[in-house]
Design an enzyme around this catalytic site. Structure first.
Site, PDB file in Angstrom:
ATOM      1  N   LYS A  45      61.873 -14.861 -29.626  1.00 48.17           N
ATOM      2  CA  LYS A  45      61.100 -16.722 -29.975  1.00 48.17           C
ATOM      3  C   LYS A  45      61.949 -16.914 -31.196  1.00 48.17           C
ATOM      4  O   LYS A  45      62.445 -16.637 -32.177  1.00 48.17           O
ATOM      5  CB  LYS A  45      60.433 -16.538 -30.331  1.00 48.17           C
TER       6      LYS A  45
ATOM      7  N   ARG B 135      46.740 -30.319 -34.627  1.00 46.27           N
ATOM      8  CA  ARG B 135      47.739 -31.784 -34.336  1.00 46.27           C
ATOM      9  C   ARG B 135      46.742 -32.685 -33.104  1.00 46.27           C
ATOM     10  O   ARG B 135      46.413 -34.038 -33.346  1.00 46.27           O
ATOM     11  CB  ARG B 135      49.266 -31.729 -33.967  1.00 46.27           C
TER      12      ARG B 135
ATOM     13  N   SER C 194      57.802 -28.628 -37.167  1.00 44.79           N
ATOM     14  CA  SER C 194      59.193 -28.605 -37.437  1.00 44.79           C
ATOM     15  C   SER C 194      60.478 -28.770 -36.203  1.00 44.79           C
ATOM     16  O   SER C 194      60.872 -29.046 -36.610  1.00 44.79           O
ATOM     17  CB  SER C 194      59.152 -26.876 -37.701  1.00 44.79           C
TER      18      SER C 194
ATOM     19  N   HIS D 122      51.905 -28.263 -42.594  1.00 48.14           N
ATOM     20  CA  HIS D 122      52.228 -26.880 -42.610  1.00 48.14           C
ATOM     21  C   HIS D 122      51.150 -26.606 -44.937  1.00 48.14           C
ATOM     22  O   HIS D 122      49.892 -26.411 -44.741  1.00 48.14           O
ATOM     23  CB  HIS D 122      52.914 -26.042 -42.683  1.00 48.14           C
TER      24      HIS D 122
HETATM   25  P1  ADP Z   1      53.642 -21.395 -33.852  1.00 49.14           P
HETATM   26  O1  ADP Z   1      54.682 -21.271 -33.453  1.00 49.14           O
HETATM   27  O2  ADP Z   1      53.009 -20.740 -33.888  1.00 49.14           O
HETATM   28  O3  ADP Z   1      53.074 -23.218 -33.592  1.00 49.14           O
HETATM   29  P2  ADP Z   1      54.124 -22.935 -36.209  1.00 49.14           P
HETATM   30  O4  ADP Z   1      54.395 -22.998 -37.421  1.00 49.14           O
HETATM   31  O5  ADP Z   1      54.936 -24.260 -35.375  1.00 49.14           O
HETATM   32  O6  ADP Z   1      54.401 -22.069 -35.627  1.00 49.14           O
HETATM   33  O7  ADP Z   1      52.760 -24.312 -36.478  1.00 49.14           O
HETATM   34  C1  ADP Z   1      51.663 -23.196 -37.413  1.00 49.14           C
HETATM   35  C2  ADP Z   1      51.062 -23.267 -37.420  1.00 49.14           C
HETATM   36  O8  ADP Z   1      50.495 -24.813 -38.225  1.00 49.14           O
HETATM   37  C3  ADP Z   1      49.864 -23.710 -36.148  1.00 49.14           C
HETATM   38  O9  ADP Z   1      48.527 -23.480 -35.996  1.00 49.14           O
HETATM   39  C4  ADP Z   1      49.852 -24.973 -35.861  1.00 49.14           C
HETATM   40  O10 ADP Z   1      48.971 -26.092 -35.060  1.00 49.14           O
HETATM   41  C5  ADP Z   1      50.834 -25.811 -37.781  1.00 49.14           C
HETATM   42  N1  ADP Z   1      50.312 -26.774 -37.599  1.00 49.14           N
HETATM   43  C6  ADP Z   1      51.724 -27.687 -38.016  1.00 49.14           C
HETATM   44  N2  ADP Z   1      52.429 -28.488 -37.561  1.00 49.14           N
HETATM   45  C7  ADP Z   1      50.857 -29.782 -38.280  1.00 49.14           C
HETATM   46  C8  ADP Z   1      50.507 -30.528 -38.984  1.00 49.14           C
HETATM   47  N3  ADP Z   1      51.799 -31.358 -38.924  1.00 49.14           N
HETATM   48  N4  ADP Z   1      49.703 -30.758 -38.958  1.00 49.14           N
HETATM   49  C9  ADP Z   1      48.717 -29.928 -39.125  1.00 49.14           C
HETATM   50  N5  ADP Z   1      49.270 -28.723 -38.705  1.00 49.14           N
HETATM   51  C10 ADP Z   1      50.074 -28.487 -37.893  1.00 49.14           C
END
Ligand code: ADP
Length: 162
Positions: A42, A91, A129, A18
């Site tokens: 969620k 990803r 996460s 992130h």
């Molecule tokens: P959501 O539940 O909306 O997917 P996340 O917190 O998992 O929320 O992710 C938020 C954003 O960050 C999403 O667009 C996700 O694809 C991106 N993201 C998560 N992990 C990574 C990573 N390792 N590299 C790049 N983008 C990421």
């Protein structure tokens, strides 16, 4: 006219992946609003306050980043923030179908909003996460997966919950 984007997600918790996206978009937009989803349906491990607090600690060096939570539709949140852009990270191919669906729905709801996708850096492509929560729960080293500012606290919080 200010170029404002929202970067939405659960951030449960914020990871190095992130932060990599945030670090890249701060130079592309005048203002970046990180939107933390607070959705009763969620279930998250960390409360919305904890998730926001982690994000604030990790973004304090950027003067054009703001952290806010939202609980309704993303397009409404983006409009409230006067944002014309939604940023999402990609990803793997597995992310594509869901993201394509969401971007298409959001485009139908608000044609003036653009969704922009940034490819993850290869070194973060496995990182999520939930991986961080799993590794942390068993006492694994999180230092390459989460920002330095919150690493110690996260190791502590996750281990305690095992
Ligand atoms: P959501 O539940 O909306 O997917 P996340 O917190 O998992 O929320 O992710 C938020 C954003 O960050 C999403 O667009 C996700 O694809 C991106 N993201 C998560 N992990 C990574 C990573 N390792 N590299 C790049 N983008 C990421």
């Amino acid at each position: 006219m200010q170029r404002i984007c929202v970067y939405p997600g659960s951030f449960d918790p914020v990871t190095a992946g992130h932060m990599d996206i945030i670090g890249r978009i701060v130079d592309m937009f005048d203002q970046v609003v990180v939107g933390v989803l607070n959705n009763a349906q969620k279930k998250t491990f960390f409360s919305v306050e904890q998730r926001i607090n982690f994000l604030r600690q990790c973004t304090s060096d950027f003067d054009n980043v703001e952290i806010a939570y939202f609980d309704g539709m993303l397009v409404d949140f983006a409009s409230q923030q006067n944002a014309k852009f939604i940023v999402r990270g990609l990803r793997a191919v597995s992310d594509f179908e869901y993201e394509f669906q969401m971007a298409s729905v959001n485009k139908r709801l608000r044609p003036e909003l653009e969704t922009i996708f940034l490819m993850t850096r290869t070194r973060h492509s496995f990182l999520s996460s939930s991986i961080v929560r799993d590794v942390g729960r068993y006492g694994g080293d999180l230092s390459s997966m989460v920002p330095n500012q919150i690493c110690k606290q996260l190791q502590h919080d996750l281990l305690r919950q095992q």
